[in-house]
Design a protein around this motif. Structure first.
Motif, mmCIF file in Angstrom:
data_model
loop_
_atom_site.group_PDB
_atom_site.id
_atom_site.type_symbol
_atom_site.label_atom_id
_atom_site.label_comp_id
_atom_site.label_asym_id
_atom_site.label_seq_id
_atom_site.Cartn_x
_atom_site.Cartn_y
_atom_site.Cartn_z
ATOM 1 N N MET A 168 0.834 -1.203 0.000
ATOM 2 C CA MET A 168 0.000 0.000 0.000
ATOM 3 C C MET A 168 0.871 1.256 0.000
ATOM 4 N N ASP A 169 0.451 2.260 -0.767
ATOM 5 C CA ASP A 169 1.083 3.577 -0.708
ATOM 6 C C ASP A 169 0.497 4.340 0.477
ATOM 7 N N LYS A 170 1.134 5.458 0.812
ATOM 8 C CA LYS A 170 0.670 6.226 1.965
ATOM 9 C C LYS A 170 0.635 7.718 1.651
ATOM 10 N N ILE A 171 -0.364 8.374 2.214
ATOM 11 C CA ILE A 171 -0.465 9.835 2.172
ATOM 12 C C ILE A 171 -0.402 10.316 3.615
ATOM 13 N N TYR A 172 0.484 11.290 3.869
ATOM 14 C CA TYR A 172 0.683 11.792 5.228
ATOM 15 C C TYR A 172 0.217 13.234 5.359
ATOM 16 N N ILE A 173 -0.366 13.529 6.502
ATOM 17 C CA ILE A 173 -0.594 14.916 6.922
ATOM 18 C C ILE A 173 0.008 15.013 8.317
ATOM 19 N N LYS A 174 1.064 15.800 8.466
ATOM 20 C CA LYS A 174 1.814 15.836 9.715
ATOM 21 C C LYS A 174 1.560 17.129 10.489
ATOM 22 N N ASN A 175 1.223 16.948 11.757
ATOM 23 C CA ASN A 175 1.221 18.023 12.748
ATOM 24 C C ASN A 175 0.303 19.203 12.411
ATOM 25 N N LEU A 176 -0.951 18.890 12.136
ATOM 26 C CA LEU A 176 -1.960 19.941 12.081
ATOM 27 C C LEU A 176 -2.158 20.490 13.499
ATOM 28 N N GLU A 177 -2.156 21.801 13.648
ATOM 29 C CA GLU A 177 -2.307 22.400 14.975
ATOM 30 C C GLU A 177 -3.654 23.092 15.115
ATOM 31 N N PHE A 178 -4.333 22.775 16.230
ATOM 32 C CA PHE A 178 -5.602 23.421 16.550
ATOM 33 C C PHE A 178 -5.609 23.785 18.032
ATOM 34 N N ILE A 179 -6.357 24.823 18.365
ATOM 35 C CA ILE A 179 -6.598 25.197 19.749
ATOM 36 C C ILE A 179 -8.047 24.865 20.073
ATOM 37 N N GLY A 180 -8.245 24.035 21.107
ATOM 38 C CA GLY A 180 -9.596 23.596 21.413
ATOM 39 C C GLY A 180 -9.834 23.344 22.882
ATOM 40 N N ASN A 181 -10.990 22.785 23.212
ATOM 41 C CA ASN A 181 -11.445 22.626 24.596
ATOM 42 C C ASN A 181 -11.777 21.168 24.901
ATOM 43 N N HIS A 182 -10.883 20.273 24.555
ATOM 44 C CA HIS A 182 -11.108 18.855 24.794
ATOM 45 C C HIS A 182 -10.402 18.413 26.066
ATOM 46 N N GLY A 183 -11.094 17.650 26.894
ATOM 47 C CA GLY A 183 -10.497 17.145 28.116
ATOM 48 C C GLY A 183 -11.551 16.766 29.126
ATOM 49 N N VAL A 184 -11.145 16.011 30.144
ATOM 50 C CA VAL A 184 -12.066 15.525 31.168
ATOM 51 C C VAL A 184 -12.357 16.594 32.212
ATOM 52 N N PHE A 185 -11.345 17.378 32.571
ATOM 53 C CA PHE A 185 -11.491 18.324 33.676
ATOM 54 C C PHE A 185 -12.205 19.592 33.234
ATOM 55 N N ALA A 186 -12.874 20.209 34.203
ATOM 56 C CA ALA A 186 -13.663 21.411 33.913
ATOM 57 C C ALA A 186 -12.799 22.521 33.338
ATOM 58 N N GLU A 187 -11.583 22.675 33.886
ATOM 59 C CA GLU A 187 -10.712 23.739 33.384
ATOM 60 C C GLU A 187 -10.277 23.490 31.944
ATOM 61 N N GLU A 188 -10.233 22.216 31.538
ATOM 62 C CA GLU A 188 -9.880 21.918 30.152
ATOM 63 C C GLU A 188 -11.026 22.303 29.219
ATOM 64 N N LYS A 189 -12.239 22.256 29.719
ATOM 65 C CA LYS A 189 -13.375 22.690 28.921
ATOM 66 C C LYS A 189 -13.409 24.209 28.783
ATOM 67 N N PHE A 190 -12.833 24.873 29.761
ATOM 68 C CA PHE A 190 -12.883 26.336 29.786
ATOM 69 C C PHE A 190 -11.631 26.971 29.183
ATOM 70 N N LEU A 191 -10.465 26.467 29.598
ATOM 71 C CA LEU A 191 -9.201 27.013 29.097
ATOM 72 C C LEU A 191 -8.793 26.288 27.819
ATOM 73 N N GLN A 192 -8.436 27.017 26.813
ATOM 74 C CA GLN A 192 -8.081 26.396 25.538
ATOM 75 C C GLN A 192 -6.685 25.767 25.611
ATOM 76 N N GLN A 193 -6.529 24.685 24.822
ATOM 77 C CA GLN A 193 -5.257 23.974 24.765
ATOM 78 C C GLN A 193 -4.859 23.734 23.313
ATOM 79 N N LYS A 194 -3.587 23.441 23.139
ATOM 80 C CA LYS A 194 -3.085 23.093 21.800
ATOM 81 C C LYS A 194 -3.196 21.579 21.592
#
Length: 273
Positions: free
Chosen positions: A1-27
């Motif tokens: 199989m051949d491969k296509i790569y997309i490396k290191n897309l950066e986003f700032i978002g609010n994903h996480g279990v803790f309340a502060e992760e929902k509020f404070l943005q992370q990379k």
């Protein structure tokens, strides 16, 4: 199989279990590796025969911002599912999500999750000997085709056969299916058992009469040995009502334990009868 790569897309978002992760943005840093065949695109210099990494990047972004995920495991699953559903040329996808600002009170570079998911090919056997046999098989096929992220690719002719074993009962109507699915073998088994229950299957007598029986014969080239699941199906090479319809739709598929074509296994069984 051949491969296509997309490396290191950066986003700032609010994903996480803790309340502060929902509020404070992370990379979050996301990389995608897609297995496909680029031969036709390369020979013809035509993007229609490949997968546009720009479009994939846009879809990763869409999934990323679609909701706040508690776990990056769930985010990775959602991204992999989106790619496999939307881009038919992609056979396997690996998604790696790095979380460099994770709430860990220690020095570290990042935490990460990496998953690999695939577009799977499975062969199923279906049979019935109670009620309207053709209706039962048609209904089972309809239920299977309606499973999430599952497509029925091929259906053999329906084959009437004598019952297997020593129990006196009516003849069976049997068939084999080729399906494509995003389910794992265990997930697929659970869905098929649900279909049997919906259709009224009652397990009282081993190898006895049944309104529907659905078995997983093969799943990619996997060998699975679990308490409630064995792939390839342990008795498929001994049963004409399985090999005959399976040979009709998959003569050149190789049995991963016997290391023989289905057509070869059918000839061996026919000579032994």
């Amino acid at each position: 199989m051949d491969k296509i790569y997309i490396k290191n897309l950066e986003f700032i978002g609010n994903h996480g279990v803790f309340a502060e992760e929902k509020f404070l943005q992370q990379k979050f840093i996301i990389s995608i590796e897609m297995e496909t065949c680029t031969r036709k695109a390369g020979v013809n210099d035509d993007l229609n025969h490949s997968t546009h990494y720009g479009f994939v990047s846009d879809d990763v972004k869409k999934v990323f911002f679609s909701k706040s995920f508690d776990l990056i495991e769930a985010l990775a699953e959602a991204i992999a599912k989106e790619i496999l559903i939307k881009y038919s040329l992609i056979k396997n996808v690996t998604v790696k999500i790095k979380k460099p600002w994770a709430p860990i009170k220690k020095h570290f570079d990042y935490v990460a999750v990496e998953i690999s998911r695939s577009r799977n090919i499975s062969y199923l056997s279906i049979g019935t000997n109670i009620g309207d046999l053709k209706f039962n098989l048609d209904t089972a096929i309809s239920h299977i085709s309606n499973l999430e992220n599952t497509q029925v690719i091929k259906v053999s002719n329906f084959l009437e056969t004598e019952p297997f074993g020593d129990i006196i009962q009516d003849n069976f109507l049997n068939a084999c299916l080729k399906i494509e699915t995003l389910f794992t073998p265990e997930e697929l088994l659970e869905k098929l058992l649900d279909i049997e229950i919906i259709m009224g299957r009652v397990r009282e007598i081993k190898w006895g009469p049944r309104v529907i029986d659905i078995d997983i014969l093969l799943f990619n080239n996997l060998i699975v040995e679990e308490e409630n699941l064995a792939i390839p199906h342990p008795w498929m090479c001994e049963r004409s009502f399985v090999l005959d319809p399976l040979n009709e739709i998959a003569p050149n598929v190789i049995h991963p334990l016997e290391n023989k074509y289905i057509s070869t296994l059918k000839r061996i069984l026919d000579k032994s009868l």
